[in-house]
Design a protein around this motif. Structure first.
Motif, PDB file in Angstrom:
ATOM      1  N   SER A 181       9.917  -3.157   1.726  1.00  0.00           N
ATOM      2  CA  SER A 181       8.846  -3.494   2.666  1.00  0.00           C
ATOM      3  C   SER A 181       7.553  -3.457   1.865  1.00  0.00           C
ATOM      4  N   GLN A 224       5.079  -1.784   2.215  1.00  0.00           N
ATOM      5  CA  GLN A 224       4.354  -0.580   2.630  1.00  0.00           C
ATOM      6  C   GLN A 224       3.214  -0.165   1.690  1.00  0.00           C
ATOM      7  N   LYS A 234       0.442  -2.851   1.248  1.00  0.00           N
ATOM      8  CA  LYS A 234      -0.480  -3.050   2.373  1.00  0.00           C
ATOM      9  C   LYS A 234      -1.439  -1.872   2.487  1.00  0.00           C
ATOM     10  N   GLN A 277       9.915  -9.285   8.531  1.00  0.00           N
ATOM     11  CA  GLN A 277       9.079  -8.429   9.366  1.00  0.00           C
ATOM     12  C   GLN A 277       7.702  -9.047   9.514  1.00  0.00           C
ATOM     13  N   ASP A 319       4.441  -7.849   9.327  1.00  0.00           N
ATOM     14  CA  ASP A 319       3.946  -6.606   8.757  1.00  0.00           C
ATOM     15  C   ASP A 319       2.426  -6.552   8.916  1.00  0.00           C
ATOM     16  N   HIS A 367       8.956   7.405   7.107  1.00  0.00           N
ATOM     17  CA  HIS A 367       8.828   7.309   5.655  1.00  0.00           C
ATOM     18  C   HIS A 367       7.761   8.297   5.218  1.00  0.00           C
ATOM     19  N   SER A 389       8.550   0.078  13.625  1.00  0.00           N
ATOM     20  CA  SER A 389       7.879   1.374  13.620  1.00  0.00           C
ATOM     21  C   SER A 389       6.495   1.215  13.033  1.00  0.00           C
ATOM     22  N   GLY A 390       5.615   2.040  13.531  1.00  0.00           N
ATOM     23  CA  GLY A 390       4.274   2.090  12.964  1.00  0.00           C
ATOM     24  C   GLY A 390       3.826   3.534  12.874  1.00  0.00           C
ATOM     25  N   ARG A 407      -1.414   6.518   8.459  1.00  0.00           N
ATOM     26  CA  ARG A 407      -0.949   6.839   7.108  1.00  0.00           C
ATOM     27  C   ARG A 407      -1.761   7.984   6.530  1.00  0.00           C
ATOM     28  N   GLY A 410      -0.620   1.249  10.501  1.00  0.00           N
ATOM     29  CA  GLY A 410      -0.057  -0.085  10.717  1.00  0.00           C
ATOM     30  C   GLY A 410       1.345  -0.014  11.278  1.00  0.00           C
ATOM     31  N   ILE A 411       1.962  -1.133  11.258  1.00  0.00           N
ATOM     32  CA  ILE A 411       3.268  -1.268  11.905  1.00  0.00           C
ATOM     33  C   ILE A 411       3.940  -2.523  11.355  1.00  0.00           C
ATOM     34  N   ALA A 412       5.250  -2.595  11.495  1.00  0.00           N
ATOM     35  CA  ALA A 412       5.968  -3.821  11.139  1.00  0.00           C
ATOM     36  C   ALA A 412       6.992  -4.103  12.230  1.00  0.00           C
TER      37      ALA A 412
HETATM   38  N1  ASP Z   1       7.112  -0.142   6.335  1.00  0.00           N
HETATM   39  C1  ASP Z   1       7.651   0.292   7.584  1.00  0.00           C
HETATM   40  C2  ASP Z   1       9.059  -0.265   7.758  1.00  0.00           C
HETATM   41  O1  ASP Z   1       9.440  -1.206   7.090  1.00  0.00           O
HETATM   42  C3  ASP Z   1       6.835  -0.127   8.752  1.00  0.00           C
HETATM   43  C4  ASP Z   1       5.480   0.481   8.765  1.00  0.00           C
HETATM   44  O2  ASP Z   1       5.363   1.721   8.771  1.00  0.00           O
HETATM   45  O3  ASP Z   1       4.518  -0.288   8.832  1.00  0.00           O
HETATM   46  O4  ASP Z   1       9.792   0.196   8.604  1.00  0.00           O
END
Ligand code: ASP
Length: 596
Positions: free
Chosen positions: A204, A206, A209, A242, A244, A460, A486-487, A490, A531-533
């Protein structure tokens, strides 16, 4: 080259000279008068060859050309739009009132005999998925698949429109990168120029971004392809898409509000209807306790009730043992009214007992409510007070059927959640046309992996924790019992990020080698951000009511991660491997002497 598509012509076009190009979907001959269903992405138009009606054309020549018009060949036809013969109109087809009387025709490219039926006229002619995937370009010609592609494309256009209106920048981040710990295995790509070094296909964007927020981009989005080398789990793809997003200077509600605005905009664009916002918020603990899932489907009842306290004093050994080890007892009440159409008799109960064993549970205890009490072989262990308590807690009436499950907390709740869904499916309790969005909130920061006993991130390691490092700031968007994404907020301070890595058991050294660059980046004025994806494949699949994401991806892999179309993954020539300084051998081919 064409004047119209195969979906364009209407009664208002009568008399027009037109040129159409498309595929011969179906043809039939009615004693000298021949009909062709000419198809393209936009629809189907009936073409008719009627020598009596067209005195001005060379019929025998035309007939010869039309003989070459085999199924799925690409052809050009020119002719005049006319009314269909009364009584032969097709109300289901927008072009169904007219036909094109053919005057000129040309075979543009002959098709080999298609290995599958492309038309929708007949039901039950779809071949197995392996054939559909092998000839995906034919499968995609089917109107159902065209609709899926159009729907998905529209979905993405609407998303882009909305995000642009909200000041988001669309920025591409690398696919060849360093691995980010999203919890799956990486696909590894060897570097030829740097032998022995490897890229990872990004799981991702992550970290990128987040670094874009440090770079002051403020609002970012990307339609991001993500790669995760997971064992073939149900309906997963090794690469998926995604939507993103990342935003600076926000709290959780800002991110959720933005997503609700986005989803409502897409909804209006797709269906012309207003979507009800804000979405319901369900705390993680409640979701687990009542629905046995972190992605609860709340479109139907059958909620779980935790009964540990109710039965804890009953001298029933199995329960006692489980409770003494910190386990729980949970129950489902299958209310009498759910079973009016479909009774659950002894055989069905046995089937459910087998089912729970199949999904890894120890077993299932059941009771029927009868004559104001409970009937079951374990009731003898229950005092009248326990029975009364059970009845109140589970809202029991005569005719209800109760299922009880016992065991370690998380596994038992999840097992009960799976059983709940199965019962709902069996009894037809899930409304087909109702969609329900919700936010799963109040998620923990970490969870303990039951197998290794190790602390793992709940989402994460970049999620902002609370001051005790117990609660997290993450949340999931759930639709109809599916996680769409999920978002979270951070971590934006390097010392907090270090602490979280440390809690995850990461050594200083590993922190530096794997995340030194990122910790560095956080030290140069990283703004608060989050953020979120959203998983696009799944989102579109649910809205289209399809069973599998493979039906909304143009060229998906099969359940084993293979492509039937181009037979990937495949071996590569030794010379290519030599260049990469890579040796590949299956264990069976190993010559141990050689290796020595
Ligand atoms: N990177 C996360 C995922 O792929 C999403 C996020 O936290 O923006 O699930």
């Amino acid at each position: 080259m064409r004047t119209h598509t195969c979906g364009d012509l209407r009664i208002s076009d009568l008399g027009k000279e037109v040129c159409l190009q498309g595929w011969v979907r179906f043809s039939r001959d009615h004693g000298g008068v021949a009909f062709i269903d000419l198809a393209d992405r936009y629809g189907i138009t009936q073409i008719v060859f009627d020598p009596e009606a067209s005195s001005d054309v060379n019929s025998s020549e035309l007939e010869e050309v039309m003989k070459t018009f085999t199924r799925e060949s690409v052809v050009m036809v020119k002719g005049v739009v006319r009314n269909r013969v009364e009584g032969t109109e097709d109300a289901r087809n927008p072009t169904g009132e007219i036909e094109v009387l053919i005057k000129e025709a040309e075979l543009l490219n002959k098709s080999a005999l298609p290995p599958m039926e492309v038309g929708d006229q007949k039901e039950g002619v779809l071949p197995g998925e392996d054939i559909r995937m092998k000839y995906r370009y034919l499968d995609l010609r089917r109107s159902e698949m065209i609709h899926a592609m159009e729907f998905r494309s529209k979905f993405m256009h609407l998303a882009r429109q909305y995000l642009e209106s909200q000041n988001f920048l669309e920025i591409e981040t690398p696919i060849l990168g360093r691995s980010t710990p999203e919890g799956a295995r990486d696909f590894i790509v060897p570097s030829r120029i740097h032998p022995g070094s490897f890229y990872a296909l990004t799981q991702s964007p992550q970290l990128y971004k987040q670094m874009l927020m440090i770079a002051s981009m403020d609002r970012y989005f990307q339609v991001a392809r993500c790669f995760r080398d997971e064992d073939s789990r149900k309906d997963r793809q090794p690469e998926f898409t995604q939507l993103d997003m990342e935003m600076s200077f926000v709290d959780m509600k800002d991110i959720q509000d933005m997503i609700e605005g986005l989803v409502a905009y897409i909804w209006k664009g797709l269906y012309g209807e207003d979507l009800k916002t804000p979405f319901m918020r369900v705390p993680y603990e409640v979701a687990m306790e009542k629905y046995g899932s972190d992605k609860p489907d709340m479109r139907f009842g059958l909620e779980l009730t935790t009964l540990t306290d109710v039965v804890k004093d009953a001298p029933y050994e199995i329960f006692q043992k489980i409770i003494s080890k910190g386990g729980i007892i949970t129950g489902i009440n299958i209310k009498k009214e759910y079973t009016v159409n479909q009774e659950i008799g002894r055989n069905e109960v046995d089937r459910y007992i087998n089912y729970v064993k199949k999904i890894g549970m120890g077993g299932l205890t059941w009771m029927r409510a009868k004559d104001g009490t409970l009937d079951s072989n374990i009731v003898k262990y229950f005092t009248p007070e326990i029975i009364e308590d059970l009845k109140v807690k589970m809202d029991v009436q005569d005719g209800d059927l109760l299922f009880l499950l016992a065991g370690p907390k998380k596994a038992t709740l999840e097992g009960a959640g799976t059983l709940r869904k199965k019962i709902a499916e069996d009894l037809g309790l899930i409304p087909a046309d109702v969609h329900q969005f919700l936010w799963l909130v109040d998620c923990p920061m970490f969870e303990i992996d039951p197998a290794s006993g190790k602390r793992d991130s709940f989402h994460h390691p970049f999620v902002l924790p609370d001051e005790n490092y117990e609660g997290g700031s993450s949340f999931d968007l759930v639709l109809d019992g599916n996680e769409l994404g999920s978002g979270s907020l951070r971590i934006h301070k390097p010392e907090v990020q270090r602490k979280v890595f440390e809690l995850l058991g990461m050594s200083e050294e590993k922190m530096e080698t794997d995340f030194g660059f990122f910790l560095d980046a956080l030290s140069y004025g990283a703004p608060p951000h989050g953020g979120i994806a959203l998983g696009i494949d799944r989102f579109v699949t649910i809205l289209l009511g399809k069973d599998t994401i493979r039906d909304t991806i143009a060229f998906p892999k099969n359940k084993m991660g293979q492509s039937n179309l181009d037979s990937s993954p495949a071996k590569v020539e030794d010379s290519k491997l030599d260049e990469l300084q890579i040796m590949s051998m299956a264990i069976d081919d190993l010559d141990f002497e050689d290796i020595e």
